[in-house]
Design a protein around this motif. Structure first.
Motif, short mmCIF file in Angstrom:
data_model
loop_
_atom_site.label_atom_id
_atom_site.label_comp_id
_atom_site.label_asym_id
_atom_site.label_seq_id
_atom_site.Cartn_x
_atom_site.Cartn_y
_atom_site.Cartn_z
N UNK A 9 0.81 -1.22 0.00
CA UNK A 9 0.00 0.00 0.00
C UNK A 9 0.84 1.27 0.00
N UNK A 10 2.17 1.11 -0.02
CA UNK A 10 3.03 2.28 0.09
C UNK A 10 3.76 2.51 -1.22
N UNK A 11 3.65 3.69 -1.76
CA UNK A 11 4.32 4.03 -3.01
C UNK A 11 5.76 4.44 -2.74
N UNK A 12 6.66 3.91 -3.53
CA UNK A 12 8.07 4.27 -3.40
C UNK A 12 8.29 5.71 -3.86
N UNK A 13 9.10 6.44 -3.11
CA UNK A 13 9.42 7.80 -3.52
C UNK A 13 10.84 8.13 -3.06
N UNK A 14 11.45 9.08 -3.69
CA UNK A 14 12.81 9.46 -3.34
C UNK A 14 12.76 10.46 -2.20
N UNK A 15 13.30 10.05 -1.08
CA UNK A 15 13.40 10.96 0.05
C UNK A 15 14.60 10.54 0.89
N UNK A 16 15.33 11.50 1.35
CA UNK A 16 16.50 11.22 2.16
C UNK A 16 16.06 10.89 3.59
N UNK A 17 16.33 9.66 4.00
CA UNK A 17 16.02 9.21 5.35
C UNK A 17 17.31 9.16 6.15
N UNK A 18 17.30 9.76 7.31
CA UNK A 18 18.44 9.72 8.21
C UNK A 18 18.17 8.69 9.30
N UNK A 19 19.02 7.68 9.37
CA UNK A 19 18.91 6.60 10.35
C UNK A 19 19.91 6.92 11.45
N UNK A 20 19.42 7.12 12.67
CA UNK A 20 20.22 7.70 13.74
C UNK A 20 20.40 6.74 14.91
N UNK A 21 21.64 6.65 15.38
CA UNK A 21 22.00 5.84 16.54
C UNK A 21 22.70 6.72 17.57
N UNK A 22 22.67 6.30 18.83
CA UNK A 22 23.42 7.03 19.85
C UNK A 22 24.90 6.72 19.79
N UNK A 23 25.25 5.43 19.62
CA UNK A 23 26.66 5.04 19.57
C UNK A 23 26.85 4.00 18.47
N UNK A 24 27.98 4.11 17.78
CA UNK A 24 28.28 3.16 16.71
C UNK A 24 29.79 3.17 16.45
N UNK A 25 30.37 1.96 16.23
CA UNK A 25 29.72 0.65 16.31
C UNK A 25 29.76 0.08 17.72
N UNK A 26 28.79 -0.75 18.03
CA UNK A 26 28.78 -1.53 19.26
C UNK A 26 28.96 -3.00 18.89
#
Length: 395
Positions: A9-26
């Motif tokens: 049900x979701x149409x693909x579209x171009x959008x910049x998604x920011x995936x955020x972590x507190x600490x990396x790498x663990x």
């Protein structure tokens, strides 16, 4: 009840998604790195960011992540005291103090979001990154979402009510934490989507041979922290030794309880049977399981209300066909049932020792439950399928 993401049900579209972590790498978060790789495949416009560096060097095959603060975040030695203060301090005052303390990181996060033309910020845990990510998204007029796992909800320090109110959706990786969050914050109910972490199933083939070794090989893999209940496991092994059962217990992992647990093993007279393997890579954990007879998972709820989600080591063991024995803490019961393993409704050294003896003396049940466990993992914990559903939500 959480929803499942409806990919169709979701149409693909171009959008910049920011995936955020507190600490990396663990080191321990193998499932996070796997999810990130799968999201890169499904969402080329995604970018990864962390507030602070993690607890180990970046390995060549791990996803690259932009670190906002080059100063490492120190380990918190006053967690218990802060939790006591949190119970009596008004939430609004806590929020102001957090925003003031991390104001420079929040400014840099907002600046990077503008530079990268981000349209949506997703924080993987309900932790500091989610709290700052929500405020950055609100100030920039962006979408915001976050994931929930276990400790980040059960022992939350960053205003769950505000996070729930500010999120477009909430991704949960286990049912117990979903139910807990919905009970505490009813507004979350309509926003929750249950998507498990999973395995690349072809990398975890089912082991046909079910014969037990002599001495019996038991294994544990995880952090050496109170909620893992490792002391219970050691005491149950002492009971088995008193009954004349020969065994080796191999423990993969490390943590603040390491020295204390080693002393306990020596005091119980099983020090020679315990092999402390330290932190292992995921392939090494896999080999440990292939060489073992039973996975032991004696988890409990700790003093901060922290408990398990669905432990990834349990999913891995069941995929391989390694018999699993453990508690029903947190969301372990979602996967470890009387059909797929040996669940213990009451966890203590005596019941754990009895469960181990039952597994040893039940070859037909071992075969039946091992097969059922593999089928359950194939049905609900396929990483590629769950990665596509996770990506669909982010679109």
């Amino acid at each position: 009840m959480p929803h499942s993401a409806n990919q169709g049900s979701i149409q693909s579209c171009r959008m910049r998604v920011l995936y955020l972590l507190s600490r990396y790498p663990l080191w321990s978060e193998t499932f996070i790195r796997q999810d990130m790789r799968l999201l890169q495949t499904e969402l080329p416009e995604i970018s990864f960011m962390a507030l602070f560096a993690g607890d180990c060097p970046l390995q060549p095959d791990w996803p690259q992540v932009q670190i906002l603060c080059d100063q490492p975040r120190g380990q918190d030695s006053s967690k218990t005291s802060r939790n006591k203060l949190r119970r009596i301090m008004p939430g609004a005052l806590q929020a102001h103090l957090v925003l003031f303390k991390y104001r420079r990181i929040l400014r840099e996060l907002s600046r990077q979001a503008r530079l990268q033309q981000v349209r949506h910020i997703h924080a993987e845990f309900a932790d500091l990154a989610a709290f700052l990510g929500m405020h950055a998204a609100q100030s920039l007029g962006l979408g915001f979402s976050f994931g929930v796992h276990a400790a980040d909800v059960y022992a939350n320090q960053y205003s769950l009510s505000a996070l729930v109110q500010g999120a477009k959706f909430i991704n949960s990786c286990n049912l117990a934490v979903s139910d807990y969050l919905a009970e505490k914050h009813p507004l979350a109910t309509a926003k929750l989507h249950l998507i498990h972490h999973g395995l690349l199933l072809e990398d975890w083939p089912y082991k046909q041979n079910d014969s037990l070794q002599k001495p019996l090989r038991l294994c544990f893999a995880g952090r050496f922290v109170p909620k893992k209940g490792i002391g219970i496991l050691l005491r149950s092994c002492a009971i088995l030794q008193s009954k004349g059962l020969a065994f080796h217990l191999r423990l993969a992992g490390d943590g603040p309880l390491g020295a204390e647990l080693r002393r306990l093993a020596d005091e119980l007279g099983i020090g020679a049977q315990c092999h402390w393997l330290g932190q292992l890579s995921r392939p090494q954990v896999k080999q440990l399981m292939l060489d073992s007879d039973i996975l032991c998972l004696p988890s409990i709820k700790d003093s901060d209300n922290n408990q398990e989600g669905v432990p990834n080591v349990l999913v891995e063991a069941m995929a391989l066909g390694l018999p699993a024995l453990g508690s029903q803490s947190g969301s372990i019961a979602e996967l470890l049932t009387a059909e797929t393993g040996w669940p213990l409704t009451e966890i203590n050294p005596e019941t754990l020792a009895q469960g181990l003896e039952e597994i040893i003396n039940s070859p037909q049940q071992r075969q039946k439950r091992r097969l059922a466990a593999r089928r359950q993992v194939e049905k609900e914990f396929c990483a590629r399928e769950n990665g596509r559903r996770r990506a669909a939500l982010l679109r």
